[in-house]
Each structure stands twice: as structure tokens, then as C-alpha cells.
Design an enzyme around this catalytic site. Structure first.
Site, short mmCIF file in Angstrom:
data_model
loop_
_atom_site.label_atom_id
_atom_site.label_comp_id
_atom_site.label_asym_id
_atom_site.label_seq_id
_atom_site.Cartn_x
_atom_site.Cartn_y
_atom_site.Cartn_z
N HIS A 114 58.10 -65.08 -20.80
CA HIS A 114 59.61 -64.34 -20.82
C HIS A 114 60.01 -64.67 -22.17
O HIS A 114 60.11 -65.95 -22.71
CB HIS A 114 60.29 -65.52 -19.74
CG HIS A 114 59.56 -65.27 -18.37
ND1 HIS A 114 59.85 -64.62 -17.47
CD2 HIS A 114 58.56 -66.02 -17.91
CE1 HIS A 114 59.19 -64.72 -16.23
NE2 HIS A 114 58.31 -65.91 -16.71
N HIS B 205 51.80 -64.00 -19.84
CA HIS B 205 52.70 -64.28 -19.02
C HIS B 205 53.91 -65.17 -20.28
O HIS B 205 53.58 -66.57 -20.19
CB HIS B 205 52.38 -65.32 -17.82
CG HIS B 205 53.28 -65.87 -16.97
ND1 HIS B 205 53.01 -66.20 -15.59
CD2 HIS B 205 54.70 -65.85 -17.22
CE1 HIS B 205 54.15 -66.72 -15.09
NE2 HIS B 205 55.30 -66.43 -15.80
N ASP C 89 54.59 -69.02 -20.62
CA ASP C 89 55.63 -68.84 -19.34
C ASP C 89 56.87 -69.02 -20.39
O ASP C 89 57.43 -67.83 -20.81
CB ASP C 89 55.60 -70.04 -18.49
CG ASP C 89 56.29 -69.58 -17.38
OD1 ASP C 89 57.02 -68.30 -17.13
OD2 ASP C 89 56.54 -70.21 -16.23
N ASP C 90 57.52 -70.19 -20.65
CA ASP C 90 58.75 -70.33 -21.18
C ASP C 90 58.51 -71.37 -22.27
O ASP C 90 59.21 -72.68 -21.99
CB ASP C 90 59.94 -70.66 -20.16
CG ASP C 90 60.25 -69.61 -19.15
OD1 ASP C 90 60.81 -68.61 -19.56
OD2 ASP C 90 59.39 -69.95 -17.98
N GLU D 46 53.94 -69.81 -6.96
CA GLU D 46 54.37 -70.79 -8.10
C GLU D 46 54.87 -72.08 -7.23
O GLU D 46 54.35 -73.11 -6.78
CB GLU D 46 55.37 -70.36 -9.07
CG GLU D 46 55.73 -71.43 -10.10
CD GLU D 46 56.88 -70.86 -11.00
OE1 GLU D 46 57.40 -69.91 -10.72
OE2 GLU D 46 56.98 -71.69 -12.06
N HIS E 207 55.86 -62.85 -9.83
CA HIS E 207 55.45 -63.96 -9.70
C HIS E 207 55.25 -64.34 -8.20
O HIS E 207 56.12 -63.86 -7.53
CB HIS E 207 56.63 -64.93 -10.01
CG HIS E 207 56.96 -65.11 -11.62
ND1 HIS E 207 56.76 -64.03 -12.43
CD2 HIS E 207 57.01 -66.06 -12.47
CE1 HIS E 207 57.13 -64.40 -13.72
NE2 HIS E 207 57.14 -65.82 -13.71
N1 HPA Z 1 59.15 -68.36 -12.48
C1 HPA Z 1 60.07 -67.73 -12.15
N2 HPA Z 1 61.19 -67.01 -12.98
C2 HPA Z 1 60.92 -67.46 -13.95
C3 HPA Z 1 59.98 -68.48 -14.57
C4 HPA Z 1 59.10 -68.92 -13.84
O1 HPA Z 1 58.25 -69.73 -14.26
N3 HPA Z 1 60.23 -68.37 -16.13
C5 HPA Z 1 61.34 -67.52 -16.26
N4 HPA Z 1 61.62 -66.92 -15.03
ZN ZN Z 2 57.05 -66.96 -15.32
#
Ligand code: HPA
Ligand code: ZN
Length: 340
Positions: free
Chosen positions: A19, A17, A278-279, A200, A197
Site C-alpha cells: 500500500h 502487495h 504490505d505496509d 487476513e 484482501h
Molecule cells: N489489511 C487491510 N487493509 C489494509 C492493510 C491490510 O493489511 N494494509 C493497508 N490497508
Molecule cells: Zn494489505
């Protein structure tokens, strides 16, 4: 005596996971802005980093989409992707399944071919020089329409050979999975894997929709499953993987404190949880920092850390023999380490 940090760095891991647009470090953002003569609304790297103070998912997404504007040509995507792979390699990642958001780029006139002409050679170079294997997952932006997602899939099908699957990301609340049934059905009919996703910021019902209507192979995040004990039992029973991102959850205030995170509780209930970044450029840490922060906050043992790594291979879109080989390497690594 090996420290926990050293143990984590040496542990073979898959990242499932991440991006690619979320790996854009401020230094690269400024360099590319200069190259393309784009004005960023920040004076310097430090000021941009200070803006990474988020109150929820949307406050992050606004900055994340603005940052992506500096990615214009294939060289930019190449540089971005290779920088991530080098960073992941340093953290002990041996296999990476990477999301990208084509609509973020095609909407501002960057062709899908341009994006892929950067990402794909970087993935090949990462495999050759770093030994990291990879899969690429195309995400649909859920704040856009189902028709736009279908159009994005149709644009991508000529490049299907370089895609392992499709995903669903962006603003979750108010954009339920059921909107995207047709595009996921089409993608699966084309032989692509599916992830989404869910859970969250959205409710457990979105996780159930992703499972029952989109027929996903994994749930990204999924941490709100805990509000529905029957759902948690189902996830455990079906060994449905969750790609959990602890530092993301902290930064986007899905949890107030990492000590409150349910990663360990879900692990204890037999859910196939994995740890991911994630990011990472925005959330203050790549995968090893995520393992490490979770370890410290939740008191995870080395056995538990190894289980998380084993789960990452179980949940990966790898051939069964490759999964078994990596799980064997995790096991022998754990045997050779000092265990607590
Ligand atoms: N959630 C939803 N969209 C996203 C995320 C996330 O954590 N990171 C990058 N796009
Ligand atoms: Zn994500």
C-alpha cells in the site's frame, strides 16, 4: 559463500502487495507535517515509531489513516512513491504492483487528480531511472459503503488508462466481499483486474466469496484458508495466487510467532504463495526483510526462495512473455548461486 541475505537481495522479485500509504516513513511524515503546518500527536520520529505496536488490524489502520493526513499535494505523493521505488529497488524488486486508497484522500478533500499527478510521474521516473516496471491498483475501503465504492470507481474511470485493477482493503471482519459485487462487476466490465484482501482476519468464507462473487485474480493475504482444507486444495488446483505478507501477519498478530506461519505449509501443498511487504514503514521491513525473516523462521531453502520469486512473476499482471522472461532470470540466478 554468498549469505542468504545476499541471495535474497539479488533474487529478481515482483512485489504484489504494498500500500503506497503504508510506505510513509516517520521521517517523511514529520517533514510533510511541518511543510503543511499539521500537528502530529507525537513529539518526534522515535515517539511515532514507538506507537507502531499493534494488537490487531484495526489498531494499525487507525494510525495508518491518521498518518495519511500529511499527504496533501502532488509533490507529497511523488516523493512518497519514488522513495518506495528506491527502497524496493535496493531490495531487488524489478516489478511492483502498488495499491492506493483514493477514498482516504478524497474524503478529506484531496482530489484524485492530485493523487495521481504525484504517483504516476514517480512510477514513470522509477521505470526510467531504476528499471522498475509497475502496475497501479485502486483499492476500495470496505468499512465504507458499496455506494461509496461505486462512486470512487466512477471518479476513477476517466483515469482508467493508468489503472491495472481494483482491490478491497481496510477493516475485514464484518465487511464481507459480497457487499461489493456490483462495483467489482463494473470494474471487471471496464477491463480492470480484480484482487481483494480476504482471510487476513476474516474467515475462509470471505476468500470463497472473493473467488466466486468478486471473481478476483489474486487473494491478498488469504492465510486463513488453512482452516478449510478443501479451500487449500482448490487454491492449489486453480493456481490462485496468495499475496502473503509475513511481517505484517506478525505485527498485526495474525500469527503469534513467525515460526508458526503457514507460508511453507501452503507452498508444500502447491499453493501459489508470494512474499510481500504490505505496509513496510509500519511493519518493520521491506520485501527483502520479509523474505529473510520467513527464511530464518521457517528454514526455507534457496530453491524455495526462488519458487516464491517465480510465483511472484506468475501472479503478476504482466504479459506472458515478460513473466516467462523473469522466471527464466530467476532460474538462471538460482543455477548460478550456491544451493543448499
Ligand atoms: N489489511 C487491510 N487493509 C489494509 C492493510 C491490510 O493489511 N494494509 C493497508 N490497508
Ligand atoms: Zn494489505
Amino acid at each position: 559463500m554468498q549469505t542468504n541475505k545476499e541471495f535474497i537481495l539479488g533474487l529478481p522479485k515482483a512485489e504484489l502487495h504494498v500500500h503506497i500509504e503504508g510506505t510513509l516513513e516517520p521521517e517523511l511524515a514529520f517533514r510533510l507535517a511541518q511543510k503543511h503546518r499539521i500537528a502530529l500527536p507525537y513529539q518526534n520520529v522515535a515517539e511515532l515509531r514507538r506507537a507502531y505496536d499493534f494488537s490487531n488490524l484495526q489498531s494499525f489502520l487507525d494510525i495508518y489513516y491518521a498518518g495519511a493526513a500529511v499527504l496533501k499535494d502532488s509533490d507529497d505523493f511523488y516523493e512518497l512513491t519514488l522513495a518506495y521505488l528506491k527502497r524496493a529497488h535496493a531490495d531487488g524488486v524489478v516489478h511492483a504492483e502498488i495499491f492506493f486508497d483514493p477514498q482516504t484522500h478524497t474524503e478529506r478533500g484531496i482530489a484524485l487528480q492530485t493523487v495521481l499527478d504525484g504517483i504516476n510521474p514517480a512510477l514513470a521516473e522509477g521505470e526510467k531511472s531504476l528499471g522498475i516496471t509497475h502496475r497501479l491498483i485502486l483499492c476500495f475501503l470496505r468499512h465504507l459503503s458499496a455506494a461509496q465504492a461505486m462512486q470512487s470507481l466512477e471518479q476513477a474511470l476517466p483515469f482508467k488508462d493508468c489503472l491495472a485493477g481494483v482491490g478491497l482493503d481496510s477493516s475485514e471482519a464484518g465487511h464481507p466481499p459480497h457487499t461489493f459485487v456490483a462495483v467489482f462487476e463494473r470494474a471487471r466490465a471496464e477491463g480492470l483486474h480484480a484482487v481483494a484482501h480476504a482471510g487476513e482476519e476474516g474467515p475462509p468464507a470471505y476468500i470463497i466469496e472473493a473467488l466466486d462473487l468478486l471473481h478476483v485474480d489474486r487473494i491478498d493475504h488469504g492465510v486463513r484458508c488453512e482452516e478449510d482444507p478443501e479451500l487449500v486444495r482448490r487454491l492449489a488446483r486453480e493456481r490462485m495466487p496468495l499475496t502473503v505478507c509475513p511481517l505484517s501477519n506478525l505485527k498485526l498478530r495474525v500469527v503469534e510467532r513467525l515460526q508458526d506461519h503457514n507460508l511453507k505449509r501452503l507452498l508444500d501443498q502447491g499453493v501459489c504463495v508470494t512474499v510481500n511487504s504490505d505496509d513496510p514503514a509500519y511493519f518493520g521491513g521491506y520485501i527483502a526483510e520479509n523474505y529473510s525473516a520467513a527464511q530464518k523462521a521457517l528454514g526455507l531453502t534457496r530453491r524455495e526462495l526462488a519458487t516464491l520469486a517465480r510465483n511472484s512473476f506468475e501472479a503478476a499482471f504482466l504479459a506472458p512473455a515478460d513473466k516467462a522472461a523473469w522466471i527464466g532470470k530467476v532460474d538462471s540466478y538460482l543455477r548460478s548461486a550456491d544451493t543448499d
